[in-house]
Design a protein around this motif. Structure first.
Motif, PDB file in Angstrom:
ATOM      1  N   HIS A 165     -46.610  -0.814  29.094  1.00  0.00           N
ATOM      2  CA  HIS A 165     -46.022  -2.170  29.743  1.00  0.00           C
ATOM      3  C   HIS A 165     -45.088  -2.745  28.883  1.00  0.00           C
ATOM      4  O   HIS A 165     -43.983  -3.005  29.278  1.00  0.00           O
ATOM      5  CB  HIS A 165     -47.083  -3.116  30.016  1.00  0.00           C
ATOM      6  N   ASP A 168     -46.143  -9.810  24.717  1.00  0.00           N
ATOM      7  CA  ASP A 168     -47.445  -9.738  24.674  1.00  0.00           C
ATOM      8  C   ASP A 168     -48.417  -9.122  23.567  1.00  0.00           C
ATOM      9  O   ASP A 168     -49.683  -8.978  23.672  1.00  0.00           O
ATOM     10  CB  ASP A 168     -48.022  -8.723  25.955  1.00  0.00           C
ATOM     11  N   LYS A 217     -51.628 -10.927  23.599  1.00  0.00           N
ATOM     12  CA  LYS A 217     -52.181 -10.893  24.773  1.00  0.00           C
ATOM     13  C   LYS A 217     -54.072 -10.545  24.646  1.00  0.00           C
ATOM     14  O   LYS A 217     -54.934 -10.886  25.336  1.00  0.00           O
ATOM     15  CB  LYS A 217     -51.573  -9.670  25.766  1.00  0.00           C
ATOM     16  N   ASN A 254     -54.272 -16.374  29.539  1.00  0.00           N
ATOM     17  CA  ASN A 254     -52.895 -16.191  30.289  1.00  0.00           C
ATOM     18  C   ASN A 254     -51.567 -17.245  30.109  1.00  0.00           C
ATOM     19  O   ASN A 254     -50.789 -16.851  30.175  1.00  0.00           O
ATOM     20  CB  ASN A 254     -53.320 -16.260  31.977  1.00  0.00           C
ATOM     21  N   HIS A 256     -51.018 -17.087  25.611  1.00  0.00           N
ATOM     22  CA  HIS A 256     -50.588 -15.847  24.788  1.00  0.00           C
ATOM     23  C   HIS A 256     -49.032 -15.980  24.637  1.00  0.00           C
ATOM     24  O   HIS A 256     -48.537 -15.281  23.859  1.00  0.00           O
ATOM     25  CB  HIS A 256     -50.926 -14.381  25.607  1.00  0.00           C
ATOM     26  N   HIS A 288     -42.203 -16.690  28.541  1.00  0.00           N
ATOM     27  CA  HIS A 288     -42.221 -15.398  29.575  1.00  0.00           C
ATOM     28  C   HIS A 288     -43.253 -15.588  30.846  1.00  0.00           C
ATOM     29  O   HIS A 288     -43.012 -14.669  31.538  1.00  0.00           O
ATOM     30  CB  HIS A 288     -42.295 -14.426  28.761  1.00  0.00           C
ATOM     31  N   THR A 289     -44.223 -16.401  30.424  1.00  0.00           N
ATOM     32  CA  THR A 289     -45.346 -16.282  31.744  1.00  0.00           C
ATOM     33  C   THR A 289     -44.988 -17.724  32.778  1.00  0.00           C
ATOM     34  O   THR A 289     -44.956 -17.303  34.064  1.00  0.00           O
ATOM     35  CB  THR A 289     -46.760 -16.615  31.140  1.00  0.00           C
ATOM     36  N   ASP A 292     -40.169  -8.800  32.444  1.00  0.00           N
ATOM     37  CA  ASP A 292     -41.868  -8.849  32.503  1.00  0.00           C
ATOM     38  C   ASP A 292     -42.272  -8.340  33.696  1.00  0.00           C
ATOM     39  O   ASP A 292     -43.538  -7.732  33.979  1.00  0.00           O
ATOM     40  CB  ASP A 292     -42.229  -9.973  31.869  1.00  0.00           C
ATOM     41  N   ARG A 316     -44.653  -1.710  36.675  1.00  0.00           N
ATOM     42  CA  ARG A 316     -45.217  -2.678  37.742  1.00  0.00           C
ATOM     43  C   ARG A 316     -45.369  -2.062  39.026  1.00  0.00           C
ATOM     44  O   ARG A 316     -44.363  -1.327  39.535  1.00  0.00           O
ATOM     45  CB  ARG A 316     -44.385  -3.821  37.611  1.00  0.00           C
ATOM     46  N   THR A 360     -45.472 -16.070  42.208  1.00  0.00           N
ATOM     47  CA  THR A 360     -46.631 -16.120  41.460  1.00  0.00           C
ATOM     48  C   THR A 360     -47.381 -17.663  41.662  1.00  0.00           C
ATOM     49  O   THR A 360     -48.722 -17.446  41.654  1.00  0.00           O
ATOM     50  CB  THR A 360     -45.990 -16.448  39.867  1.00  0.00           C
ATOM     51  N   LEU A 373     -51.341 -17.119  42.564  1.00  0.00           N
ATOM     52  CA  LEU A 373     -52.224 -18.147  41.944  1.00  0.00           C
ATOM     53  C   LEU A 373     -53.038 -19.299  42.964  1.00  0.00           C
ATOM     54  O   LEU A 373     -54.189 -19.377  42.993  1.00  0.00           O
ATOM     55  CB  LEU A 373     -51.622 -19.065  40.985  1.00  0.00           C
ATOM     56  N   ILE A 379     -56.297 -20.396  41.521  1.00  0.00           N
ATOM     57  CA  ILE A 379     -56.329 -20.399  40.098  1.00  0.00           C
ATOM     58  C   ILE A 379     -55.480 -21.779  39.850  1.00  0.00           C
ATOM     59  O   ILE A 379     -54.276 -21.977  40.459  1.00  0.00           O
ATOM     60  CB  ILE A 379     -55.571 -19.138  39.603  1.00  0.00           C
ATOM     61  N   PRO A 380     -55.667 -22.506  38.964  1.00  0.00           N
ATOM     62  CA  PRO A 380     -54.913 -23.700  38.341  1.00  0.00           C
ATOM     63  C   PRO A 380     -53.640 -23.386  37.975  1.00  0.00           C
ATOM     64  O   PRO A 380     -53.449 -22.146  37.362  1.00  0.00           O
ATOM     65  CB  PRO A 380     -55.696 -24.252  37.111  1.00  0.00           C
ATOM     66  N   ILE A 381     -52.651 -24.156  38.282  1.00  0.00           N
ATOM     67  CA  ILE A 381     -51.267 -23.538  38.062  1.00  0.00           C
ATOM     68  C   ILE A 381     -50.727 -24.407  36.932  1.00  0.00           C
ATOM     69  O   ILE A 381     -50.879 -25.882  37.041  1.00  0.00           O
ATOM     70  CB  ILE A 381     -50.476 -23.724  39.111  1.00  0.00           C
ATOM     71  N   TYR A 382     -50.171 -24.144  36.006  1.00  0.00           N
ATOM     72  CA  TYR A 382     -49.800 -24.735  34.681  1.00  0.00           C
ATOM     73  C   TYR A 382     -48.479 -25.645  35.082  1.00  0.00           C
ATOM     74  O   TYR A 382     -47.774 -25.169  35.724  1.00  0.00           O
ATOM     75  CB  TYR A 382     -49.565 -23.816  33.480  1.00  0.00           C
ATOM     76  N   THR A 411     -44.949 -24.191  35.063  1.00  0.00           N
ATOM     77  CA  THR A 411     -45.003 -23.098  36.168  1.00  0.00           C
ATOM     78  C   THR A 411     -44.230 -23.890  37.326  1.00  0.00           C
ATOM     79  O   THR A 411     -43.280 -23.470  38.046  1.00  0.00           O
ATOM     80  CB  THR A 411     -45.992 -22.396  36.518  1.00  0.00           C
TER      81      THR A 411
END
Ligand code: GDP
Ligand code: FE
Ligand code: FE
Length: 194
Positions: free
Chosen positions: A28, A58, A61, A87, A90, A116-117, A134, A140, A167, A171, A176-179, A182
């Motif tokens: 990757h 990564d 990771k 997630n 990293h 990058h995330t 990425d 991918r 994304t 999520l 899933i909680p979103i930062y 983001t």
């Protein structure tokens, strides 16, 4: 000297990265480098920085959670970071380990890795190149990746917007909680999709 001129010893760096992750993740990483170099050429980004950022992005990771928690304390980062997980850590926290383990002091590279995330409201060209590379690298395979590849050739910001919207939706669908950063990225770039 890695930090001074970026004329890094590629083989040494590849070996160090390879030993820190699975074969699949290493593939990757090489795919991200390829995609990042293509985007860098198209959009006029520094190719050596794009390459190094991609190779390192990564590296953290597969690091234990406790390492990130210690780094958050050591660098007096926001305590709120501690409720998140690998997630989110990293990149944002992993950059401190990368700086330490590789002697990378280039702030543009470290920032691109940090973003990058989750992205950021105002990304540099290098940030966007890594963020999109990425997502679209050749290994991918998920619904929407071909559309993301097409958009990346057309307009880098449009690709950032598309990726972030995908994304966020992914999520949210999985509860899933979103930062928050983001969401900031989403709000800053979503206009490109309208
Ligand atoms: P990878 O490291 O190459 O797998 O890719 P990324 O670093 O872009 O993403 C790692 C994981 O973090 C993916 O599963 C994303 O869906 C997830 N992720 C991205 N943004 C967020 C966020 O805001 N919150 C959480 N909890 N996860 C996120
Ligand atoms: Fe990542
Ligand atoms: Fe990645």
């Amino acid at each position: 000297m890695i930090a001074a001129d970026l004329s890094f010893d590629r083989e040494k760096i590849l070996e160090k990265i390879r030993s820190a992750m699975s074969e699949k993740r290493f593939r990757h990483v090489l795919g991200v480098e390829k995609a990042a170099l293509e985007l860098a050429r198209q959009y006029g980004c520094d190719e050596r920085k794009a390459s190094l950022a991609a190779l390192l992005h990564d590296y953290a990771k597969e690091v234990d959670d406790q390492v990130f928690l210690d780094l958050i304390d050591q660098h007096q980062l926001d305590e709120d970071l501690k409720v998140w997980g690998n997630n989110v850590w990293h990149g944002i926290v992993g950059a401190y380990k990368i700086r330490h383990d590789f002697g990378i002091e280039d702030q543009e590279i470290l920032q691109a890795i940090q973003r990058h995330t989750v992205g950021a409201a105002q990304m540099t060209l290098l940030d966007k190149v890594l963020y999109v590379a990425d997502y679209i690298e050749p290994n991918r395979d998920f619904p929407g990746v071909d559309e993301a590849r097409r958009l990346a050739k057309e307009c880098l910001e449009l690709a950032v917007a598309y990726e972030t919207a995908q994304t966020v939706a992914h999520l949210a669908k999985k509860a899933i909680p979103i930062y928050p950063q983001t969401i900031e990225t989403y709000n800053a770039y979503v206009g490109y999709l309208q």
